[in-house]
Motif scaffolding. Structure first.
Motif, PDB file in Angstrom:
ATOM      1  N   ASN A   1       0.823  -1.217   0.000  1.00  0.00           N
ATOM      2  CA  ASN A   1       0.000   0.000   0.000  1.00  0.00           C
ATOM      3  C   ASN A   1       0.857   1.266   0.000  1.00  0.00           C
ATOM      4  O   ASN A   1       0.346   2.365   0.202  1.00  0.00           O
TER       5      ASN A   1
ATOM      6  N   ASP B   1      -1.059  -8.912   5.118  1.00  0.00           N
ATOM      7  CA  ASP B   1       0.255  -9.221   4.530  1.00  0.00           C
ATOM      8  C   ASP B   1       1.156  -9.896   5.569  1.00  0.00           C
ATOM      9  O   ASP B   1       2.002 -10.708   5.225  1.00  0.00           O
TER      10      ASP B   1
ATOM     11  N   ARG C   1      -4.848  -4.320   5.294  1.00  0.00           N
ATOM     12  CA  ARG C   1      -3.982  -4.927   4.271  1.00  0.00           C
ATOM     13  C   ARG C   1      -2.618  -5.298   4.862  1.00  0.00           C
ATOM     14  O   ARG C   1      -2.066  -6.360   4.564  1.00  0.00           O
TER      15      ARG C   1
END
Ligand code: PGA
Length: 239
Positions: free
Chosen positions: A132, A160, A156
């Motif tokens: 990101n 991850d 996110r």
């Protein structure tokens, strides 16, 4: 920004090591800003190999890491403190008192970490980049003026990183302490490494878009000495 594109991860790691070695050769008491994550492991392996084979010494070197999770003990197997000792510090001759990682959950601890870096000044800051566009744990939306601070991790990022926590996002800490973008910008030199297609969009935004808080790494366009080393997949969306 100086951008170097290499064929694969091993070549990226070797090139990153060359940049690091120049700094170490020029200054035996260099101050290194270090990063965790999968990306810099190859760089650290090259540093260890060079230490063992060529005797490059870290006795006078100081290190400051970018970030650390909040809410897990330093000795937790997935803490960044553990990561750095396992992947670098235990294998070189650095002195424990010269190793610094942020730790804690309070403004006072953030300010103390910031101050400890101001007192020495970082010669080279190693960075990865998040899918990101984050650097350290500065998630999209973080003002470029932030110094060391506590952040809430985005979904996110936690997804991850779930691979390190039994693939269970619920085990991934929700907060972290991180150098801010303003902290990172104070380093004399920045070495950002990125590999894999998962990073291609973030790399493009970092290099080709107008600097914006939507891509924290784009702040680096305003730094005067940045080396970006990419593999072909991470560079695949560049014009
Ligand atoms: P990675 O993480 O090296 O594990 O891809 C990079 C980052 O999130 O900064």
């Amino acid at each position: 920004m100086k951008i170097i594109i290499k064929d694969n991860y091993d070549e990226v790691s070797l090139e990153a090591f060359r940049v690091m070695k120049e700094v170490l050769d020029a200054k035996k008491d260099a101050v290194l800003g270090l990063a965790t994550g999968s990306t810099p492991i190859g760089l650290y392996q090259n540093m260890i190999k060079d230490h063992k084979e060529n005797g490059t010494s870290y006795k006078d070197v100081k290190t400051f890491n970018l970030d650390e999770y909040v809410g897990i003990d330093r000795n937790h197997p997935e803490s960044y403190y553990t990561f750095m000792h396992k992947n670098l510090f235990n294998e070189i001759d650095i002195l424990e008192e010269n190793v610094h990682l942020p730790y804690g959950n309070s403004k006072a601890e953030c300010d103390a970490y910031e101050k400890s870096m101001e007192d020495v000044s970082v010669d080279i800051q190693v960075l990865g980049i998040g899918g990101n566009g984050h650097i350290g744990f500065n998630e999209p939306g973080t003002p470029f003026t932030e110094t060391t601070h506590i952040v809430e991790l985005q979904e996110r990022t936690r997804k991850d990183n779930a691979r390190f926590f039994n693939d269970n996002i619920d085990e991934v800490p929700t907060h972290a302490i991180t150098m801010g973008i303003a902290t990172i910008m104070k380093a004399k030199k920045v070495l950002l490494i990125a590999t894999g297609e998962n990073k291609a969009d973030a790399v493009k935004a970092m290099i080709e878009d107008e600097p914006s808080v939507n891509c924290p790494a784009s702040a680096l366009q305003n730094h005067k000495d940045v080396v970006v080393i990419l593999d072909k997949a991470a560079a695949s969306k560049l014009k």
